[in-house]
Design an enzyme around this catalytic site. Structure first.
Site, short mmCIF file in Angstrom:
data_model
loop_
_atom_site.label_atom_id
_atom_site.label_comp_id
_atom_site.label_asym_id
_atom_site.label_seq_id
_atom_site.Cartn_x
_atom_site.Cartn_y
_atom_site.Cartn_z
N ASP A 150 9.31 15.25 9.29
CA ASP A 150 9.01 15.06 7.85
C ASP A 150 7.88 15.17 7.98
OD1 ASP A 150 9.45 12.62 6.18
OD2 ASP A 150 9.73 14.87 5.19
N ILE B 142 0.27 -1.50 -0.10
CA ILE B 142 0.07 -0.34 -0.32
C ILE B 142 0.54 1.88 0.01
CG2 ILE B 142 -2.13 -1.01 0.87
CD1 ILE B 142 -1.39 -0.09 3.42
N GLY B 143 2.09 1.19 -0.55
CA GLY B 143 3.13 2.94 0.04
C GLY B 143 4.19 1.81 -0.28
N GLY C 284 8.01 3.67 0.34
CA GLY C 284 8.94 5.11 0.47
C GLY C 284 10.59 4.58 0.60
N VAL D 10 5.58 -0.35 3.01
CA VAL D 10 4.68 -0.73 3.67
C VAL D 10 3.37 -1.20 3.05
CG1 VAL D 10 2.27 0.74 5.19
CG2 VAL D 10 4.44 1.50 5.01
N LYS E 210 5.05 -1.97 8.11
CA LYS E 210 6.32 -1.18 7.89
C LYS E 210 7.92 -1.91 7.95
CE LYS E 210 8.50 3.22 7.91
NZ LYS E 210 8.40 4.82 8.43
#
Length: 1006
Positions: A844, A718-719, A721, A726, A742
């Site tokens: 961040d 789903i993500g 970086g 994740v 994560k």
């Protein structure tokens, strides 16, 4: 009945009609195909391939790309008149998503390709190198990744190459040096490294070069001095070091020159103004430049923007500004402009009288010594911002300052001014921010200050002011915050001051000699967040009206002569975080409701005359959060208080023989302890991996996470970086609820440090607006490799970034949702900065790190860059860029340590993005324009023009529409105030929380 002959005639007629129909259809089809191909199948097929790679077309711009039209008539296509070949493909700002087809390289007559401001991803096809006729290539504001293709060097006619605001990495390819016609190279805000290569100097046709926001590193090559046609040069925030080559200062056509936020050293040539006479913008702020600021800058007669702040310039400021008639902005703060052995550092002010367009003058923290000359009144009536704070200016404040009728901000904090505050200051009718704090002003506060009807913030603390607080302050109907502390003011608190509903941020009258009681009119300050009346001579009982100030979060009443009990109306102040009523004469019992306030972080009841039992619930359960010293008649409470036990009331109870209790309980207790020991030992031996969290977190193994995410499948991804991926998953031990796992990319540099930072940050924090961590896992996978992961509560509504910028979200956030989200984020920051045992800096903050649950409540996540202030943990190096470009504050670009002020800056940018719908890296923000400036310029009357259309809710009445506009303006003002450059001037996050709540209350009542 018809005859056979008639029937045959009828059939013949029908057959002929049918043949004509077939012939017509055949001709029409043949014509359509011919029209589509237009005699050139190569271009036609290339365009169809382009269309096939587009996965999202929200505005249906490609619907015309079909057989019904010749491809030269398709949207975004231009063709040559002679050969009917495609010469231009332009599809800017159409929300297109997908990849760029390599078959575009077959459009051999193409002269222009522009796909700016879309969401194309993947790599830039090297086949574009076939486009030998290409003159301009605009791919800015997309999601392209990978390197800049070396094959672009074959586009020998290329003049414009725009690639900013993508995800490109690698170095600038050497092959580009053969692009002899290239005049505009713009590569801002990517991830390019390898420095500015010297071979670029071979492209002598260069007119514009911009590489802002890339971690290039290295020094500026001397060969750039070969760019004799250069007009604009921007390389801010590029991690550059060394000195600026002297060859650069020979580029006499240079108009805009910006190298802000780097590590540049050395001094500027004394003849810079003669060498660069055409300069209009000179921006070298936030470097390590030294020496004298060259007086020859006066020769730059076209200069409108001069920013040399946050350097180490020294010596007297001797620029003759009188020749800079077009100057708009002068920002020289945080340097050292004191002339040795002299005390007339302000003489340069005389030369500013001819600068009739001057709007912004900032010289704070420059070690200036001297008297502010009366010629200050001769400055432009357009001057809006004047900041001379934190210098050593002395003498009286000249009366002529009242001539600066355009001022909205006047900041003279931290000087040595003395004498009275001139009453003529009341003529500055546009003033919104006034700070004369930390000076030596004496005498009364002039009544004329009440004429400043637009004033929102007034700081007069730490002076020698005396007399009464003028009741005329009640005329300042927009006043949000007032600080008159540390003066010699006396008399009673004026009722007019307490009847200002606008007073929502703070009211600080502490450390004066105020007398009398607190007027009952205090109830009118229902939205006030902070009230400090400590260390005065106030007396009497506390008015019950104070309990109506339901938005109070901080209340200080210590060091007075108040008496009586704490009024029961205080029970409605459930939002208090700090209550200090120490050093008074309060009596009676400690109210039980104080122990029921969940938000209370600190309570000081010391040195009063309270009696009875000290509660043990709520704040009273932690001895470090409250103080009751100096109350001799208290009893009970926590053992650590060492107070006497409270006497039992009522009839004396018959005691059960103690020896019988021992006989009955001891064996049972021994058996229980043995069982617990054996159970813990068994559980410890069976645990395959160890959670890095504390014992309150559940323990999970690599195998459990592998199973929960279906083998970390791409379907559950789903993500992704820089340091992690994740996945969505379901843990058997989590009641079948979805979680987010994560997984750290431990091979990525900094990933391990990111994991440690998150674990330390999450160890002891809990808040409804922080992403809830379930557990962590530090183990090995089945191949023996290190494995680290964090498990969070799954947020079904995704991130704020998705809602703002993803075309997959057909529904958009309305105004109330946006303000609620911003309030939630501000609450989370306020908790991290002000209410944790150790202050935590997030580091961040951005829309992709703000996640939304089922109820659209915002949760701040991703603490991979977090820092715990005041500890040895997670100390950031002074080198390297912290945070995300666009959201990280300017001071981080020069290696400054992370602070809570940096988080406030990021929040300000986040707020402006949420309200305007524009990213801080939007392509429109060039040539000095930024999201902050874009929003700031709209205040106060044009705010509606910058608000995202999806956020605006039309109201049925004119009055309601006006209220909405006022709320929008107030919200934008918060964002602008949070994102100003000097960190000390940024709005306090606790003030942000209360102001956003006030805005929400207004909107919810419309």
């Amino acid at each position: 009945m018809k005859s056979p002959k008639a029937i045959i005639h009828l059939l013949s007629s029908s057959l002929i009609s049918f043949l004509f129909y077939v012939l017509a259809i055949t001709c029409l089809t043949s014509t359509t195909v011919s029209v589509s191909y237009g005699g050139n199948e190569t271009d036609y097929l290339a365009l169809l391939s382009f269309k096939s790679k587009v996965t999202q077309d929200p505005y249906k711009v490609l619907t015309s790309w079909n057989h019904s039209f010749h491809f030269c008539d398709w949207s975004g296509i231009s063709c040559g008149k002679r050969h009917k070949r495609v010469t231009v493909l332009r599809l800017d700002s159409n929300g297109l998503e997908g990849s760029l087809s390599p078959h575009v390289g077959n459009l051999s007559f193409l002269r222009g390709l522009s796909l700016a401001n879309n969401s194309f991803q993947g790599t830039i096809p090297h086949e574009l190198g076939r486009l030998s006729r290409l003159r301009y290539l605009y791919l800015d504001d997309n999601k392209f990744c990978g390197v800049i293709p070396t094959n672009l060097s074959r586009c020998s006619n290329l003049e414009d190459l725009w690639l900013p605001r993508n995800n490109l990495d690698g170095i600038i390819p050497k092959e580009m040096s053969v692009l002899s016609k290239l005049s505009r190279l713009v590569i801002d805000n990517n991830k390019l490294t390898g420095g500015i290569p010297p071979f670029l100097g071979n492209i002598t046709s260069m007119e514009i070069f911009s590489a802002v926001g890339n971690p290039l590193g290295g020094s500026i090559p001397d060969t750039l001095g070969l760019w004799q046609s250069l007009r604009e040069f921007y390389s801010g925030s590029c991690n550059l070091y060394g000195s600026i080559p002297h060859s650069i200062f020979n580029l006499s056509l240079l108009v805009n020159f910006s190298l802000s936020n780097n590590h540049l050293t050395g001094s500027l040539p004394s003849e810079i103004g003669i060498q660069l006479p055409n300069l209009e913008l000179l921006q070298l702020r936030t470097n390590k430049l030294t020496g004298v600021l060259p007086p020859s800058i006066t020769n730059c007669s076209k200069l409108w923007y001069l920013e040399m702040s946050y350097n180490n310039f020294s010596g007297k400021l001797t620029i003759d500004f009188s020749k800079l008639r077009d100057i708009d902005t002068i920002r020289l703060q945080s340097n050292n402009f004191h002339g040795r052995g002299e005390a007339d550092d302000m003489r340069f002010v005389d030369s500013l009288k001819n600068c009739t367009r001057l709007v912004h003058l900032e010289l704070s923290n420059c070690n200036l010594i001297g008297v502010l000359p009366t010629s200050i009144g001769n400055l432009s009536d357009q001057l809006s911002f004047l900041a001379l704070g934190d210098n050593q200016l002395f003498g009286s404040l000249p009366l002529s300052i009242s001539s600066l009728v355009g001022l909205t901000t006047l900041d003279l904090i931290g000087n040595l001014f003395k004498g009275k505050i001139p009453s003529t200051i009341g003529k500055l009718k546009k003033l919104q921010y006034l700070s004369l704090s930390r000076n030596q002003f004496s005498g009364p506060i002039p009544d004329a200050i009440g004429n400043l009807s637009l004033l929102t913030l007034l700081y007069l603390h730490s002076n020698k002011l005396e007399g009464l607080i003028p009741s005329s302050l009640g005329n300042c109907e927009k006043l949000n915050g007032l600080d008159l502390s540390y003066n010699r003011l006396g008399g009673k608190i004026p009722k007019q001051l307490l009847q200002l509903p606008s007073l929502t941020y703070f009211l600080d009258l502490s450390n004066n000699t105020m007398s009398g009681s607190i007027p009952s009119e205090i109830k009118d300050l229902k939205m006030l967040s902070g009230l400090d009346l400590s260390y005065n001579e106030l007396s009497g009982t506390i008015t019950s009206s104070l309990g109506e100030c339901i938005r109070l979060t901080k209340l200080y009443l210590s060091g007075n002569m108040f008496e009586g009990t704490i009024p029961s109306s205080f029970s409605s102040l459930g939002g208090l975080e700090v209550l200090d009523i120490s050093k008074n004469n309060f009596s009676g019992k400690i109210p039980q409701f104080l122990g029921k306030w969940k938000s209370l972080e600190y309570l000081n009841l010391s040195f009063n005359d309270f009696e009875g039992e000290v509660p043990v619930a709520g704040v009273f359960a932690n001895a470090s959060l409250f103080s009751v010293w100096g109350n001799d008649r208290l009893c009970g409470g926590l053992v650590t208080l060492e107070l006497p036990k409270c006497k039992e009331t009522g009839s004396k109870k018959k005691r059960f023989p103690f020896f019988i209790l021992v006989i009955v309980i001891a064996p049972t207790l021994l058996i229980v302890l043995c069982c617990v020991y054996l159970l813990c030992k068994k559980k410890r031996n069976s645990q395959p991996s160890e959670s890095s969290g504390s014992e309150r977190f559940m323990k999970v193994s690599y195998n459990q996470l592998l199973k929960a995410t279906d083998g970390f499948s791409t379907e559950n991804l789903i993500g992704e970086g820089g340091h992690s991926s994740v996945y969505k998953g379901i843990l058997d031990s989590n009641d079948d609820k979805s979680v987010a796992v994560k997984v750290l990319h431990l091979q990525s540099r900094g990933a391990h440090k990111s994991f440690i930072a998150e674990c330390e940050a999450w160890r002891n924090i809990r808040h409804r607006n922080l992403l809830k961590i379930i557990t962590s896992c530090s183990s090995t996978d089945f191949q023996g490799n290190d494995f680290k992961a964090l498990v969070y509560e799954f947020m079904p509504n995704g991130s704020v970034h998705d809602w703002l910028h993803s075309s997959e979200n057909t529904s958009k956030l309305n105004l109330l949702q946006r303000i609620n989200i911003l309030r939630d984020v501000a609450n989370a920051l306020d908790y991290l900065h002000n209410h944790c045992q150790t202050t935590i800096v997030h580091g961040d903050l951005k829309p992709s790190n703000i996640l939304l649950d089922d109820d659209m409540v915002a949760h701040v996540g991703d603490f991979g860059l977090a820092r715990l202030l005041g500890t040895d943990l997670n100390q950031n190096s002074s080198t390297g860029f912290k945070g995300t470009i666009g959201y990280a504050p300017p001071e981080y670009g020069i290696g400054s340590e992370m602070t809570s002020c940096g988080d406030v800056y990021s929040f300000g940018i986040l707020l402006l993005e949420v309200m305007t719908g524009k990213k801080p890296t939007d392509g429109m923000f060039i040539e000095g324009l930024s999201l902050h400036k874009f929003a700031s310029m709209a205040l106060p009357d044009q705010v509606i023009d910058v608000i995202d259309n999806d956020a605006i809710v039309l109201q049925s009445t004119e009055a309601n529409a006006k209220k909405v506009e006022e709320c929008l303006a107030a919200t934008i003002k918060i964002g602008v105030s949070c994102s100003v450059d000097p960190p000390p001037q940024r709005m306090k996050i606790e003030i942000v929380v209360n102001e956003l709540q006030r805005i929400l209350d207004v909107l919810q009542n419309i």
